[in-house]
Design a protein around this motif. Structure first.
Motif, PDB file in Angstrom:
ATOM      1  N   PRO A 116     -65.290  34.872 -96.799  1.00  0.00           N
ATOM      2  CA  PRO A 116     -66.032  35.836 -97.607  1.00  0.00           C
ATOM      3  C   PRO A 116     -67.228  36.357 -96.807  1.00  0.00           C
ATOM      4  O   PRO A 116     -67.888  35.586 -96.097  1.00  0.00           O
ATOM      5  N   VAL A 117     -67.502  37.638 -96.913  1.00  0.00           N
ATOM      6  CA  VAL A 117     -68.549  38.252 -96.102  1.00  0.00           C
ATOM      7  C   VAL A 117     -69.905  37.559 -96.246  1.00  0.00           C
ATOM      8  O   VAL A 117     -70.582  37.332 -95.230  1.00  0.00           O
ATOM      9  N   PRO A 118     -70.349  37.187 -97.470  1.00  0.00           N
ATOM     10  CA  PRO A 118     -71.657  36.504 -97.562  1.00  0.00           C
ATOM     11  C   PRO A 118     -71.701  35.200 -96.769  1.00  0.00           C
ATOM     12  O   PRO A 118     -72.732  34.854 -96.196  1.00  0.00           O
ATOM     13  N   VAL A 119     -70.585  34.470 -96.752  1.00  0.00           N
ATOM     14  CA  VAL A 119     -70.538  33.206 -96.012  1.00  0.00           C
ATOM     15  C   VAL A 119     -70.609  33.481 -94.519  1.00  0.00           C
ATOM     16  O   VAL A 119     -71.391  32.863 -93.784  1.00  0.00           O
ATOM     17  N   TYR A 120     -69.805  34.442 -94.031  1.00  0.00           N
ATOM     18  CA  TYR A 120     -69.818  34.771 -92.601  1.00  0.00           C
ATOM     19  C   TYR A 120     -71.194  35.279 -92.178  1.00  0.00           C
ATOM     20  O   TYR A 120     -71.704  34.906 -91.116  1.00  0.00           O
ATOM     21  N   PHE A 121     -71.794  36.125 -93.006  1.00  0.00           N
ATOM     22  CA  PHE A 121     -73.100  36.693 -92.694  1.00  0.00           C
ATOM     23  C   PHE A 121     -74.141  35.588 -92.544  1.00  0.00           C
ATOM     24  O   PHE A 121     -74.936  35.588 -91.607  1.00  0.00           O
ATOM     25  N   GLU A 122     -74.122  34.624 -93.470  1.00  0.00           N
ATOM     26  CA  GLU A 122     -75.113  33.538 -93.414  1.00  0.00           C
ATOM     27  C   GLU A 122     -74.863  32.629 -92.216  1.00  0.00           C
ATOM     28  O   GLU A 122     -75.801  32.209 -91.536  1.00  0.00           O
ATOM     29  N   LEU A 123     -73.581  32.319 -91.953  1.00  0.00           N
ATOM     30  CA  LEU A 123     -73.263  31.448 -90.825  1.00  0.00           C
ATOM     31  C   LEU A 123     -73.637  32.082 -89.488  1.00  0.00           C
ATOM     32  O   LEU A 123     -74.104  31.405 -88.577  1.00  0.00           O
ATOM     33  N   SER A 124     -73.429  33.392 -89.373  1.00  0.00           N
ATOM     34  CA  SER A 124     -73.630  34.054 -88.085  1.00  0.00           C
ATOM     35  C   SER A 124     -75.063  34.534 -87.865  1.00  0.00           C
ATOM     36  O   SER A 124     -75.530  34.607 -86.727  1.00  0.00           O
ATOM     37  N   THR A 125     -75.769  34.860 -88.946  1.00  0.00           N
ATOM     38  CA  THR A 125     -77.118  35.411 -88.799  1.00  0.00           C
ATOM     39  C   THR A 125     -78.214  34.452 -89.253  1.00  0.00           C
ATOM     40  O   THR A 125     -79.384  34.630 -88.898  1.00  0.00           O
ATOM     41  N   GLY A 126     -77.855  33.466 -90.079  1.00  0.00           N
ATOM     42  CA  GLY A 126     -78.866  32.575 -90.634  1.00  0.00           C
ATOM     43  C   GLY A 126     -79.593  33.169 -91.819  1.00  0.00           C
ATOM     44  O   GLY A 126     -80.551  32.591 -92.326  1.00  0.00           O
ATOM     45  N   ASN A 127     -79.134  34.332 -92.287  1.00  0.00           N
ATOM     46  CA  ASN A 127     -79.754  35.013 -93.425  1.00  0.00           C
ATOM     47  C   ASN A 127     -78.769  35.122 -94.583  1.00  0.00           C
ATOM     48  O   ASN A 127     -77.558  35.209 -94.369  1.00  0.00           O
TER      49      ASN A 127
END
Length: 208
Positions: A116-127
């Motif tokens: 899911p995009v929110p999970v990938y975004f948090e894992l990759s950016t820390g945000n």
């Protein structure tokens, strides 16, 4: 686009409200127990404490507590003395397991692109991917597959774009470009296009 929300009890509460076996009194009990559990899925309380919070008699409480237990949404274990019961929110527990599995994926693998995009975004950016950032994605967020958005995010990070809003806007432009190209349908198509582009640039630099 299917999502698993950040771990709160909105997801589990929705499941309960749609289950015709569960009465509103049982939902109230689950809601109170989840508030006591906080960011976890277990809490400890006495029957009297819960009855006082819910303004229920013990007889009423046990009736609807058992409704949750029978449906598999709740389990309890007695403690010794006057320490009350340990309640486990079984549905919330399963959500935590799903989230743990998701967040254990290596973001550098192709498998991660299907997160899911929110999970990938948090894992990759820390945000966190907030509602405002989702809004900034515009139509691509709802219309395009996870791999496309996540791969575009990775490309933004490869260009040292670390500000969350700039990352989102860059990724949006990249995805829109891919959407406009009928030759791009998969990550392999993107990689092939990139290889051709860099090969042409190299030829131009060498004067061929």
């Amino acid at each position: 686009m299917s999502e698993i929300a950040s771990v709160n009890y909105g997801y589990t509460f929705a499941r309960l409200s749609k289950d015709k076996r569960i009465s509103y009194q049982s939902i109230a009990i689950y809601d109170v127990l989840s508030s006591l559990a906080g960011d976890g899925y277990k809490c400890t309380a006495t029957v009297q404490e819960l009855c006082d919070m819910l303004q229920m008699t013990p007889k009423t409480f046990f009736k609807y507590q058992n409704e949750l237990i029978s449906a598999g949404y709740l389990s309890k274990k007695r403690q010794g003395g006057h320490n009350g019961n340990v309640y486990t929110l079984e549905l919330a527990k399963s959500v935590f397991k799903d989230m743990k599995d998701l967040y254990s994926v290596n973001v550098c693998t192709d498998e991660a692109l299907d997160l899911p995009v929110p999970v990938y975004f948090e894992l990759s950016t820390g945000n966190k991917l907030t509602k405002d950032l989702i809004h900034a994605f515009g139509s691509v967020y709802d219309e395009q597959p996870n791999w496309a958005i996540n791969y575009a995010i990775s490309k933004a990070l490869n260009h040292d774009i670390n500000n969350p809003i700039e990352t989102v806007l860059y990724a949006k432009r990249v995805v829109e470009n891919w959407v406009a190209d009928p030759c791009i349908r998969t990550k392999d198509d993107v990689d092939e296009q990139d290889e051709e582009y860099h090969a042409r640039r190299l030829e131009e630099q060498l004067g061929w």
